[in-house]
Design a protein around this motif. Structure first.
Motif, PDB file in Angstrom:
ATOM      1  N   MET A   1      60.058  29.642  63.367  1.00  0.00           N
ATOM      2  CA  MET A   1      59.658  30.663  62.388  1.00  0.00           C
ATOM      3  C   MET A   1      58.099  30.442  62.338  1.00  0.00           C
ATOM      4  SD  MET A   1      61.245  31.718  58.845  1.00  0.00           S
ATOM      5  CE  MET A   1      60.793  30.339  57.806  1.00  0.00           C
ATOM      6  N   GLU A   5      55.902  34.591  58.501  1.00  0.00           N
ATOM      7  CA  GLU A   5      57.263  35.056  58.043  1.00  0.00           C
ATOM      8  C   GLU A   5      57.419  33.915  56.877  1.00  0.00           C
ATOM      9  OE1 GLU A   5      57.761  36.693  61.802  1.00  0.00           O
ATOM     10  OE2 GLU A   5      57.141  34.731  61.507  1.00  0.00           O
ATOM     11  N   ALA A 324      68.623  28.417  62.599  1.00  0.00           N
ATOM     12  CA  ALA A 324      67.335  27.774  62.130  1.00  0.00           C
ATOM     13  C   ALA A 324      67.441  26.100  62.332  1.00  0.00           C
ATOM     14  CB  ALA A 324      67.141  27.860  60.675  1.00  0.00           C
ATOM     15  N   ASP A 328      62.311  24.275  61.077  1.00  0.00           N
ATOM     16  CA  ASP A 328      62.091  25.672  60.500  1.00  0.00           C
ATOM     17  C   ASP A 328      62.366  25.724  59.341  1.00  0.00           C
ATOM     18  OD1 ASP A 328      61.686  27.050  63.012  1.00  0.00           O
ATOM     19  OD2 ASP A 328      63.950  27.090  63.315  1.00  0.00           O
ATOM     20  N   ILE A 329      63.477  25.048  58.546  1.00  0.00           N
ATOM     21  CA  ILE A 329      63.645  24.990  57.030  1.00  0.00           C
ATOM     22  C   ILE A 329      62.779  24.179  56.250  1.00  0.00           C
ATOM     23  CG2 ILE A 329      65.316  24.108  55.380  1.00  0.00           C
ATOM     24  CD1 ILE A 329      66.391  26.569  57.278  1.00  0.00           C
ATOM     25  N   GLN A 332      59.539  26.173  56.138  1.00  0.00           N
ATOM     26  CA  GLN A 332      59.694  27.218  55.260  1.00  0.00           C
ATOM     27  C   GLN A 332      59.498  26.783  53.890  1.00  0.00           C
ATOM     28  OE1 GLN A 332      63.532  29.067  54.979  1.00  0.00           O
ATOM     29  NE2 GLN A 332      63.126  29.877  53.275  1.00  0.00           N
TER      30      GLN A 332
END
Ligand SMILES: Nc1ncnc2c1ncn2[C@@H]1O[C@H](COP(=O)(O)OP(=O)(O)OP(=O)(O)O)[C@@H](O)[C@H]1O
Ligand SMILES: [Mg+2]
Lengths: 409, 262
Positions: A1, A5, A324, A328-329, A332
């Protein structure tokens, strides 16, 4: 990601919980606001004081009972009070008789007192005994009437040159020339009024009464140390003039080569240095305080991010279920925390900006938002968000995708 | 040792199609034991399964029999306590976290009973999610997500948020999300469990299309008429395979001449 985003997700969350986000960010907002405002204030005040000191005349320095070094250190000050004799009128006369380099030497001494006129009175007035030549060496000018003259000095006349505050408070703004004020039980005739100088840090500069130095000593005795203002004949001769005064003072005090000065020579650059040390100390205390706020703010952010992770366990699970990765997490939530904290930083900068606008409008101090401090504050707030986001984000990253199946949309 | 780890082909494992077809899902003595405080709940007790490419399988069984647990293991959302699982020939337990994420992203599309959509974002963005994680560029992402939404007949609802859509529409968004990365396997755990029968039929028609395109489909259901859409029904009871039968549709498909290899 990608980061775009991640930022979009973060801003979306912020918008969805406006009040909560604001409360969360209070710590960061306050700390960034103080940080930037303090730097802006110190910078503005430094510029201001610098210009004030410059107005005193860069070629002027003082000879006084204590050096700056002694005045700013309690221990050294206690010691200097034992060793440094007061500067007397005779010292002034000695320097005037023997110095070759200065253009002028003035003398002054002061105390605070109450000034009365016609039943009205004004407290905390600066009462100075001065020689007539301080006129050219200080910031004030004659607005009305005349300044103290050498004849006033010789006659030890009861005449006074007053600041505009005296006129407004005791004479209701009416022309005071030729009228009398009562200071410490003695009547003085007002012979002149100074131009207004305004406030420095809320301290009026116009709240003074100047009388001839000899008159002052007749009334108050000669136990108050005198400060000598020395004007050099130009910047080039300033160091030599300072050396000459130091040498003459040492001769007069019979100091041998290995004894320290028992008096002070204070130039405007030394004053500026002192000023910077003072504001530097204030600034570092405030910066320390704002860092405490920042840490508190960071911990609050960590808390709210932990809550967000719990609240969004299902979302995290779903994201993992559709592919994911842990990273990615992690990313984020890190970005979310950093964005949150950066937004707090930006709000803090905005508040600091409003503060400097208000302060600039209400005081004569030229406040401006220092770009370096703004950038630094925003970067620091981002770093705080990143730092305090690591734990919640790694907690989210470790969640299993199966978590998605245990709650409802 | 209570559970033998030696591979024993289960007597109940049916192979409705001959061995010339590729096995995409193979489990061997799969156990899942949940720890509930001091108590242990064995949700799966040695499941052996083989599912072939382009099969259409329904899993049935009473509530609590372990259907969802099995689906989660097949979908790589959870890991077994014991036993092995091969997906397209890869031993899943040997894969690391990122490889599992890639499989969930590209090989498997999972449809949940409760839809599991992001509530505050549009249908389009929900469908884009798997593409975000597979690193597709934004323009391509939007294009493919739009195409997937059109495929499930939601071309006119792309900017609606989940709470602005009906249950059936939400499930179609979830299906669009499951198929947007063109996975070969679609796993659906009671996809019609929250829908009325008309809407259920729409969803089943969609799955039918996916099957015709070559996808392997595994679906959990409680309803016999839903299971009738599949070609093979695996019955689970008490965490074990209790039956494996071909449906009438399965018979019909089996009698069709095999599709030419792609
Ligand atoms: N996270 C969990 N922790 C503990 N026990 C669990 C957990 N998930 C499932 N179980 C237990 O495992 C068993 C199988 O559950 P599972 O959800 O697989 O059943 P199911 O066949 O899908 O049922 P249903 O038809 O009601 O959805 C049940 O006894 C359930 O209580
Ligand atoms: Mg279930």
């Amino acid at each position: 990601m990608g980061i775009r985003e991640a930022i979009a997700v973060a801003l979306g969350t912020l918008r969805a919980h406006k009040l909560r986000s604001f409360l969360t960010l209070l710590g960061v907002i306050i700390s960034v606001c103080t940080l930037v405002a303090v730097v802006a204030m110190v910078q503005g005040v430094n510029t201001y004081v610098g210009s004030k000191i410059a107005r005193l005349g860069s070629n002027i320095f003082s000879v006084s009972q204590f050096s700056l070094n002694e005045m700013t250190n309690p221990v050294r000050f206690m010691r200097a009070r034992e060793t440094n004799p007061i500067i007397r009128y005779q010292d002034y006369q000695f320097l005037r008789a023997n110095a070759r380099l200065p253009r002028a030497i003035g003398a002054q001494t002061q105390r605070t007192g109450t000034v009365k006129h016609n039943g009205r009175s004004l407290d905390e007035v600066n009462i100075s005994g001065v020689t007539p030549n301080v006129l050219g060496m200080s910031a004030f000018q004659v607005a009305n009437g005349r300044f103290l003259a050498p004849t006033d000095e010789q006659r030890r006349a009861y005449v006074a040159f007053v600041g505009p505050d005296i006129v407004t408070h005791l004479f209701g703004g009416a022309n005071p020339l030729g009228r009398h004020i009562l200071v410490s039980g003695q009547q003085y005739e007002i012979i002149g009024v100074a131009t207004a100088q305004g406030d420095v840090f809320g301290q009026s500069q116009d709240n003074f009464v100047m009388i001839p130095l000899r008159t002052y000593q007749k009334i108050y005795g000669n136990q108050d140390s005198i400060t000598l203002d020395v004007q050099a004949r130009g910047a080039r001769l300033l160091p030599a003039t300072m050396d000459e005064m130091e040498m003459l003072m040492r001769v007069r005090r019979h100091l041998s080569w290995n004894e320290k000065n028992n008096f002070g020579i204070i130039g405007s650059d030394a004053l500026m240095t002192l000023w910077h040390t003072l504001t530097g100390a204030i600034a570092s205390v405030m910066v320390g305080v704002s860092f405490v706020f920042l840490v508190v703010g960071g911990i609050v952010i960590m808390n709210i991010m932990l809550a967000a992770v719990t609240e969004r366990t299902q979302e995290v699970g779903m994201r993992k279920a559709v592919g994911a990765r842990r990273s990615d997490i992690l990313w984020q939530f890190l970005v979310e925390s950093a964005v949150l904290s950066t937004v707090g930083g930006l709000i803090g900068v905005l508040l600091a900006y409003l503060f400097t606008l208000a302060a600039g409008a209400l005081t004569p101090i030229p406040f401006s938002l220092p770009l370096g401090a703004v950038v630094l504050a925003v970067v620091i707030s981002t770093l705080v968000g990143l730092f305090f986001g690591v734990y919640p984000a790694s907690k989210a990253a470790r969640l299993t995708p199966i978590a998605a199946l245990h709650s409802e949309v | 040792m209570a559970t033998p780890t030696i591979h024993q082909p289960s007597a109940t494992t049916a192979t409705p199609y001959a061995g010339d077809r590729e096995v995409v899902i193979r489990t061997e003595n799969l156990w899942k034991i949940y720890q509930m405080g001091s108590e242990q709940v064995a949700a799966l007790r040695g499941v052996n399964l083989q599912i072939y490419r382009n099969e259409y399988v329904a899993i049935m069984g009473p509530s609590g029999s372990g259907k969802s647990t099995l689906m989660n293991l097949i979908g790589c959302l959870d890991s077994p306590t014991r036993g092995e699982y091969w997906l397209s020939g890869h031993l899943v337990s040997a894969l690391d976290d990122d490889e599992l994420a890639r499989i969930r992203n590209q090989e498997i599309g999972f449809v949940f009973q409760t839809f599991n959509l992001l509530p505050r974002t549009s249908a389009l963005h929900n469908v884009e999610l798997p593409l975000i994680y597979s690193g597709a560029p934004p323009a391509e992402r939007t294009e493919r997500a739009m195409a997937a939404l059109q495929q499930v007949d939601l071309g006119s609802r792309v900017h609606h948020k989940p709470n602005e859509l009906s249950g059936g529409q939400r499930q179609r968004v979830a299906i669009a999300r499951a198929l947007v990365n063109r996975p070969s396997i679609i796993l659906a755990d009671e996809p019609t469990g929250n829908l009325d029968s008309t809407t259920s039929n729409e969803i089943m028609a969609l799955l039918e299309v996916l099957w015709e395109r070559g996808n392997t489909i595994v679906l959990v259901t409680h309803e016999h008429d839903i299971a009738e859409h599949a070609h093979r029904v695996i019955h689970i009871r008490d965490g074990q395979v209790a039956g494996d039968t071909r449906t009438r549709r399965g018979d019909a498909v089996a009698n069709r001449p095999p599709a030419p290899p792609a």
